[in-house]
Design an enzyme around this catalytic site. Sequence first.
Site, PDB file in Angstrom:
ATOM      1  N   ASP A   1      72.203  33.112 -59.396  1.00  0.00           N
ATOM      2  CA  ASP A   1      73.588  33.683 -58.792  1.00  0.00           C
ATOM      3  C   ASP A   1      73.423  34.885 -58.329  1.00  0.00           C
ATOM      4  O   ASP A   1      72.397  35.721 -58.561  1.00  0.00           O
ATOM      5  CB  ASP A   1      74.447  33.623 -59.894  1.00  0.00           C
ATOM      6  CG  ASP A   1      74.332  34.291 -60.980  1.00  0.00           C
ATOM      7  OD1 ASP A   1      73.135  34.471 -61.428  1.00  0.00           O
ATOM      8  OD2 ASP A   1      75.159  34.940 -61.545  1.00  0.00           O
TER       9      ASP A   1
ATOM     10  N   GLU B   1      74.232  34.763 -64.525  1.00  0.00           N
ATOM     11  CA  GLU B   1      73.821  35.732 -65.299  1.00  0.00           C
ATOM     12  C   GLU B   1      74.795  37.113 -64.752  1.00  0.00           C
ATOM     13  O   GLU B   1      75.246  37.840 -65.308  1.00  0.00           O
ATOM     14  CB  GLU B   1      72.515  36.096 -64.718  1.00  0.00           C
ATOM     15  CG  GLU B   1      71.695  37.327 -65.369  1.00  0.00           C
ATOM     16  CD  GLU B   1      71.992  38.756 -64.991  1.00  0.00           C
ATOM     17  OE1 GLU B   1      71.936  39.609 -65.835  1.00  0.00           O
ATOM     18  OE2 GLU B   1      72.353  38.961 -63.784  1.00  0.00           O
TER      19      GLU B   1
HETATM   20 ZN   LIG Z   1      69.750  40.381 -61.887  1.00  0.00          ZN
END
Ligand SMILES: [Zn+2]
Length: 477
Positions: A100, A167
Amino acid sequence: MPAPKAVIDYINANADKFIDKLAKAVAIPSISGDGKHRGDVVKMAHFLKGELEAVGVSVELRDLGKHVMDGEELHLPPAILGKLGNDPKKKTVLLYAHYDVQPALKSDGWDTDPFKLVIDEKTGRLIGRGSSDDKGPLLGWINNLQAHHALGLELPVNIKICFEGMEESGSEGLDDLIKAEAGPGKYFDGVDCVCISDNYWLNTRTPCLTYGLRGLSYFKLKISGPGRDLHSGVFGGTVHEPMTDLVYVMSKLVTPDGKILIPGVNDLVAPLTDKEKALYDRLDYGVEDVESAAGGRIAISSEKTTVLMGRMRYPSLSIHGVEGAFSAPGAKTVIPASVSGKFSIRLVPNQTPDNIRAFVEKYVKDEFAKLGSKNTLEIEELHGGKPWVASPDHYNYKAAVKATEIIYGKTPDMTREGGSIPVTLTFAEALDVNVLLLPMGRGDDGAHSTNEKLDRSNYIEGTKLLGTYLYELSTVQ
Ligand SMILES: [Zn+2]
């Protein structure tokens, strides 16, 4: 053992194809923090599944359930779990990266479309959202698997893969997965060490390995008294004012040169050894680099080692803001009824949010009591995370040092970072193995910023670095 010449030759010969693949990955706007793009994050997972399966990896997209974001219930993007090789004579390394990215709009100040990879021939920059954080490093692993697959070579180690898609939004769901899959017979069983490629060199010159991250304790200190906001012309000089109390207590937390005044907090810091101090003396990063990054000549000391240790190996206390205070332009004569000061402490071993909290609460209450104020004080911990330090003498680090020397002809700087990557600590604790942070990009990549880039040389040499690391890992003691 260095990587075979055939692998390095393959990477050189296919560099442009690897850049094309990065362009395809960047073109999928897998922004985890924006619900409208959740479908793109999932699309990215499927793209990577295809890439991994094409090079012989058995892949599972693991469902992580649902969550609520901005009032909307959404399905979490899957974790990509993969396995390649199961030879009991070989070491098993777990590779982590995230697929992501941070949000990006051209109107944020990008010179080009953030989701169209631009190859700047003059500077060698590959510009696009996610190029450096973290699609380039993630593809660096896949490029190596592709080289081995195409050449019919077996990898020198067994590989397990854990790529996540949340993340940039707090890694939601991942901690539970890691904990649930640790232990005999579970997915992460047999992992000997972990390699995370998701950070940067300190500068633009010298590769580094990162073996520590600071933790965090974040506090909110609330002082209230009056039943409502008051006017200083009516009540000034007649009541205890919350803002006056708060400014007094907050001023007792830290000195202007950064010394934390809360008793007990500094006593928990692990002592500095001569060997460790020598690491800081050697780092290719100075007071000028810190001041240039800060945009002002404001370093706390002219001593390089003092400044670097202030960020990497000592705790720090920062005052962030006051909620409820008058902050608009003009000369309003209000006495705010209730104000909350926000401050946080970056933690280092052997500090934890648990052992710090008691010291902070006692000290703040004692200082407030000295005022004899009739206002009330409440203190609340908003957020906490433990620090992490790995042994840089572990074979995992030795392999990465050798690989860096082979590819870049330089011994990497051994660094600790001032911020946090929480999944690092989760892997270290849940799997009880050494974790290595092996960065691909440079300090000026602008990971969460406009015009994010990865230098072509960092992508291609970085791909060789990751491959060479696997070979060094297979033979290092
Ligand atoms: Zn990163």
